[in-house]
Design an enzyme around this catalytic site. Structure first.
Site, short mmCIF file in Angstrom:
data_model
loop_
_atom_site.label_atom_id
_atom_site.label_comp_id
_atom_site.label_asym_id
_atom_site.label_seq_id
_atom_site.Cartn_x
_atom_site.Cartn_y
_atom_site.Cartn_z
N CYS A 85 21.55 -44.06 4.35
CA CYS A 85 20.47 -43.97 5.15
C CYS A 85 20.86 -44.00 6.50
O CYS A 85 19.93 -43.98 7.43
CB CYS A 85 19.75 -45.21 4.75
SG CYS A 85 19.26 -45.40 3.06
N HIS A 122 15.33 -49.57 12.03
CA HIS A 122 15.53 -49.00 10.77
C HIS A 122 14.54 -49.92 9.91
O HIS A 122 13.76 -49.14 8.95
CB HIS A 122 16.81 -49.83 10.43
CG HIS A 122 17.55 -49.12 8.82
ND1 HIS A 122 17.56 -47.77 8.66
CD2 HIS A 122 17.93 -49.59 7.73
CE1 HIS A 122 17.96 -47.68 7.50
NE2 HIS A 122 18.04 -48.91 6.94
N GLU A 174 19.03 -57.07 11.06
CA GLU A 174 18.70 -56.13 11.96
C GLU A 174 18.25 -56.86 13.31
O GLU A 174 18.47 -56.72 14.59
CB GLU A 174 17.78 -54.93 11.66
CG GLU A 174 17.70 -54.03 12.76
CD GLU A 174 16.67 -52.66 12.28
OE1 GLU A 174 16.62 -51.87 13.16
OE2 GLU A 174 16.09 -52.93 11.18
N LYS A 193 8.76 -46.53 9.09
CA LYS A 193 8.87 -46.53 7.59
C LYS A 193 7.65 -47.11 7.03
O LYS A 193 7.40 -46.70 5.70
CB LYS A 193 10.33 -47.26 7.07
CG LYS A 193 11.57 -46.28 7.36
CD LYS A 193 12.65 -46.91 6.69
CE LYS A 193 13.94 -46.24 7.12
NZ LYS A 193 14.43 -46.47 8.42
N HIS A 234 10.90 -44.78 3.20
CA HIS A 234 12.18 -44.54 3.43
C HIS A 234 12.70 -43.23 2.93
O HIS A 234 12.84 -42.87 1.84
CB HIS A 234 12.98 -45.46 2.74
CG HIS A 234 14.34 -45.79 3.55
ND1 HIS A 234 14.93 -44.77 4.23
CD2 HIS A 234 15.14 -46.76 3.25
CE1 HIS A 234 16.11 -45.04 4.50
NE2 HIS A 234 16.35 -46.19 3.95
#
Length: 414
Positions: free
Chosen positions: A164, A304, A315, A336, A341
């Site tokens: 990813c 992300h 994160e 997202k 995703h």
């Protein structure tokens, strides 16, 4: 960085729209791209997750039939995005030196549909029925190779395959190519088309996917206390990156500068992120350093933010370690929540959205954030899109992937 690198073209095909304008408008409006899957294989295999975020416009509606027959779906989506970006940059029909044009196009999985359909053909009908184009269709570098043929790009056709993190890593590879002085223009991006029963079953069995089958549009909920996994998506994003000198010489419109980027690895676990976010922290710091930027320059982050219970917190930990008290001044979009995703295409599409945010001075909205996790006290753009301040500033796009891959790109307003 001795050469200033700029973004002159953008392309995308996503669950929100078949091109950049429609995707951008939907991202500002807060559109949910996830829907219940209608394919008969969902019931046939009794999949535990029955929804995903499919592209809004089928590639067969854009590409010629002979093209679709020779390309895996992932390559088809990449070609759609690349063609839009090339035209948007004003390069369609331009006379360029192919030896100074490169491609850096990523994927996380590659031609999974071709691979598995061909295996079914072999088992059911025998080896003579397997298509001769099967290998070039299934290989992960299929999109990069096809796009290089399309553009006549001879300076290199590279492929990042870092789960990813692949989409952002492709941009950093493009940065490296352009920094040598041997390349003027790079088509960079990422593509993925893995909404297939096998990946869906595998991700579901590892408890990575949301199980909100009754409400797909609300399933991707980054930072929400009730998040329970990500939503599988598909699509592609593409950016034309060139040296400022080359862009100015041909009178190109410039969206933003690709100011810097960095790649690190956790070396912690094959799927789980480092709980302390140490690899992500290093990537953020190195990206800012390569951009000659300070934390105070950053106003916007497209995070992300997959909506997994374990992934969102590290994160935040990394962002807090890097930005400190300035994090309160940084608005965060978790797109997202809208697109799902897109795996290897996620960072490319999110980079397109980051560049648009800087160019339009508008941060896209995060949907489904009803009850923000107190362990993640970020300033999330929720409810509606938010205006960004005028003046020079840095926008960050971060991507992290299975295998402990971390990739961060830093963009600057122009």
């Amino acid at each position: 960085m001795s050469r200033r690198l700029v973004i002159t073209g953008l392309g995308a095909t996503t669950p929100l729209g078949g091109d950049v304008p429609s995707t951008w408008d939907a991202a500002l409006a807060g559109t949910a791209g996830a829907k219940t899957l209608q394919q008969d294989w969902v019931e046939k295999y009794q999949l535990p997750v029955t929804f995903a975020a499919e592209v809004a416009v089928e590639p067969a509606e854009v590409l010629a039939r002979p093209e679709t027959r020779r390309m895996d779906r992932s390559t088809q989506l990449g070609m759609v995005a690349a063609r839009e970006a090339w035209a948007d940059a004003g390069l369609q029909g331009a006379e360029l030196d192919g030896e100074r044009v490169g491609v850096s196009f990523a994927t996380g999985i590659g031609g999974v549909w071709t691979l598995l359909d061909s295996w079914d053909t072999l088992r059911e009908k025998g080896p003579r029925r397997v298509l001769p184009m099967t290998v070039p269709m299934l290989m992960p570098n299929g999109a990069s190779g096809a796009i290089s043929l399309e553009l006549g790009a001879k300076a290199g056709a590279r492929t990042a395959v870092s789960a990813c993190a692949s989409g952002v890593e492709a941009l950093i590879m493009a940065l490296d190519m352009l920094s040598t002085g041997d390349v003027d223009v790079v088509m960079a991006g990422g593509t993925e088309a893995a909404i297939h029963p096998l990946p869906l079953a595998a991700f579901a069995n590892m408890q990575a996917l949301s199980r909100r089958n009754d409400d797909p549009g609300a399933a991707s909920r980054p930072y929400d206390v009730d998040r329970d996994g990500f939503v599988m998506g598909e699509g592609a994003g593409a950016l034309v990156i060139e040296t400022e000198e080359h862009a100015r010489a041909r009178g190109a419109t410039i969206y933003a500068e690709l100011a810097g980027g960095a790649v690190t690895s956790d070396a912690h676990h094959i799927t789980a992120p480092d709980p302390d976010g140490l690899g992500a922290t290093r990537a953020l710091r190195r990206a800012l350093a390569s951009a000659s930027a300070s934390v105070q320059d950053v106003t916007h982050v497209n995070a992300h933010a997959t909506s997994t219970p374990l992934g969102d917190v590290p994160e935040y930990t990394a962002m807090k370690a890097v930005f400190g008290n300035h994090l309160d001044e940084v608005c965060v979009s978790a797109t997202k929540s809208q697109t799902g995703h897109l795996l290897g295409a996620a960072g490319a599409v999110e980079s397109v959205l980051t560049v648009k945010a800087l160019a339009e001075r508008k941060a896209p909205v995060t949907i489904n954030l009803d009850n923000q996790d107190p362990e993640i006290p970020l300033d999330v753009v929720a409810g509606s899109a938010r205006d960004l301040d005028p003046g020079e500033q840095i926008g960050i796009c971060s991507s992290f992937g299975f295998g402990g891959h971390n990739a961060v790109a830093a963009f600057r307003t122009v």
